[in-house]
Design a protein around this motif. Structure first.
Motif, PDB file in Angstrom:
ATOM      1  N   LEU A 104       0.822  -1.181  -0.097  1.00  0.00           N
ATOM      2  CA  LEU A 104      -0.010   0.048   0.002  1.00  0.00           C
ATOM      3  C   LEU A 104       0.815   1.230   0.233  1.00  0.00           C
ATOM      4  CD1 LEU A 104      -2.751   1.209   0.277  1.00  0.00           C
ATOM      5  CD2 LEU A 104      -3.015   1.170   2.587  1.00  0.00           C
ATOM      6  N   ALA A 105       2.051   1.246   0.742  1.00  0.00           N
ATOM      7  CA  ALA A 105       2.697   2.492   0.757  1.00  0.00           C
ATOM      8  C   ALA A 105       3.934   2.245  -0.246  1.00  0.00           C
ATOM      9  CB  ALA A 105       3.216   2.763   2.315  1.00  0.00           C
ATOM     10  N   SER A 106       4.046   1.557  -1.298  1.00  0.00           N
ATOM     11  CA  SER A 106       4.971   1.264  -2.216  1.00  0.00           C
ATOM     12  C   SER A 106       4.899   2.301  -3.445  1.00  0.00           C
ATOM     13  CB  SER A 106       5.028   0.161  -2.505  1.00  0.00           C
ATOM     14  OG  SER A 106       4.024  -0.552  -3.219  1.00  0.00           O
ATOM     15  N   GLU A 156      16.637   2.289  10.563  1.00  0.00           N
ATOM     16  CA  GLU A 156      17.570   2.270   9.482  1.00  0.00           C
ATOM     17  C   GLU A 156      16.959   2.662   8.241  1.00  0.00           C
ATOM     18  OE1 GLU A 156      21.692   0.450   7.906  1.00  0.00           O
ATOM     19  OE2 GLU A 156      20.564  -0.713   9.520  1.00  0.00           O
ATOM     20  N   VAL A 157      17.203   3.687   7.720  1.00  0.00           N
ATOM     21  CA  VAL A 157      16.631   4.216   6.538  1.00  0.00           C
ATOM     22  C   VAL A 157      17.831   4.213   5.339  1.00  0.00           C
ATOM     23  CG1 VAL A 157      15.677   6.252   5.184  1.00  0.00           C
ATOM     24  CG2 VAL A 157      15.126   5.939   7.586  1.00  0.00           C
ATOM     25  N   ILE A 158      17.525   3.708   4.374  1.00  0.00           N
ATOM     26  CA  ILE A 158      18.384   3.310   3.166  1.00  0.00           C
ATOM     27  C   ILE A 158      18.054   4.394   1.974  1.00  0.00           C
ATOM     28  CG2 ILE A 158      19.220   1.706   1.400  1.00  0.00           C
ATOM     29  CD1 ILE A 158      19.671   0.854   4.409  1.00  0.00           C
ATOM     30  N   VAL A 159      19.061   4.946   1.636  1.00  0.00           N
ATOM     31  CA  VAL A 159      18.781   6.062   0.409  1.00  0.00           C
ATOM     32  C   VAL A 159      19.307   5.713  -1.002  1.00  0.00           C
ATOM     33  CG1 VAL A 159      19.220   8.413   0.033  1.00  0.00           C
ATOM     34  CG2 VAL A 159      18.915   7.663   2.207  1.00  0.00           C
ATOM     35  N   ARG A 193      15.146   8.332  -3.300  1.00  0.00           N
ATOM     36  CA  ARG A 193      14.507   6.995  -3.023  1.00  0.00           C
ATOM     37  C   ARG A 193      14.749   6.633  -1.720  1.00  0.00           C
ATOM     38  NH1 ARG A 193      14.631   1.029  -5.036  1.00  0.00           N
ATOM     39  NH2 ARG A 193      12.560   0.722  -5.209  1.00  0.00           N
ATOM     40  N   PHE A 194      13.705   6.463  -0.607  1.00  0.00           N
ATOM     41  CA  PHE A 194      14.105   5.895   0.780  1.00  0.00           C
ATOM     42  C   PHE A 194      13.109   4.998   1.275  1.00  0.00           C
ATOM     43  CE2 PHE A 194      14.334  10.810   0.157  1.00  0.00           C
ATOM     44  CZ  PHE A 194      15.485  10.867   0.585  1.00  0.00           C
ATOM     45  N   SER A 243      11.921  -3.462   5.272  1.00  0.00           N
ATOM     46  CA  SER A 243      10.076  -3.245   4.934  1.00  0.00           C
ATOM     47  C   SER A 243      10.016  -3.869   3.668  1.00  0.00           C
ATOM     48  CB  SER A 243       9.875  -1.664   5.066  1.00  0.00           C
ATOM     49  OG  SER A 243       8.698  -1.521   4.520  1.00  0.00           O
ATOM     50  N   PRO A 244       8.952  -4.631   3.655  1.00  0.00           N
ATOM     51  CA  PRO A 244       8.658  -4.934   2.213  1.00  0.00           C
ATOM     52  C   PRO A 244       7.716  -3.868   1.363  1.00  0.00           C
ATOM     53  CG  PRO A 244       6.699  -5.708   3.901  1.00  0.00           C
ATOM     54  CD  PRO A 244       8.219  -5.062   4.622  1.00  0.00           C
TER      55      PRO A 244
END
Length: 80
Positions: A3-5, A45-48, A67-68, A73-74
């Motif tokens: 839903l949040a992709s 942990e946020v991947i950029v 792009r974060f 997270s799926p």
């Protein structure tokens, strides 16, 4: 999870509409606002990385790190 992709799905997930364009997201009393989700108990942990699906854009724009995702997270569109 899907839903949040992607930006359109995120907007739908949070009921953000075209009428919300221009709202002050830092107004603590606003109907739509950004808040921190980080607490002492839960650190994410946020991947950029570079944008995906923008082959039409200039190289500078397409490779910009806009792009974060949260590690593990799926909810992620495009290639992983």
């Amino acid at each position: 999870a899907r839903l949040a992709s992607g930006p359109g799905n995120v907007g739908a997930a949070f009921s953000v509409a075209h009428d919300d364009d221009g709202r002050d997201l830092l107004d603590p009393d606003g109907p739509l606002r950004l808040v921190t989700g980080e607490t002492a108990e839960r650190r994410l942990e946020v991947i950029v990385g570079p944008r995906v699906g923008v082959g039409y854009a200039s190289e500078e724009s397409a490779t910009r790190a806009w792009r974060f995702r949260v590690l593990g997270s799926p909810a992620l569109s495009g290639r992983r």
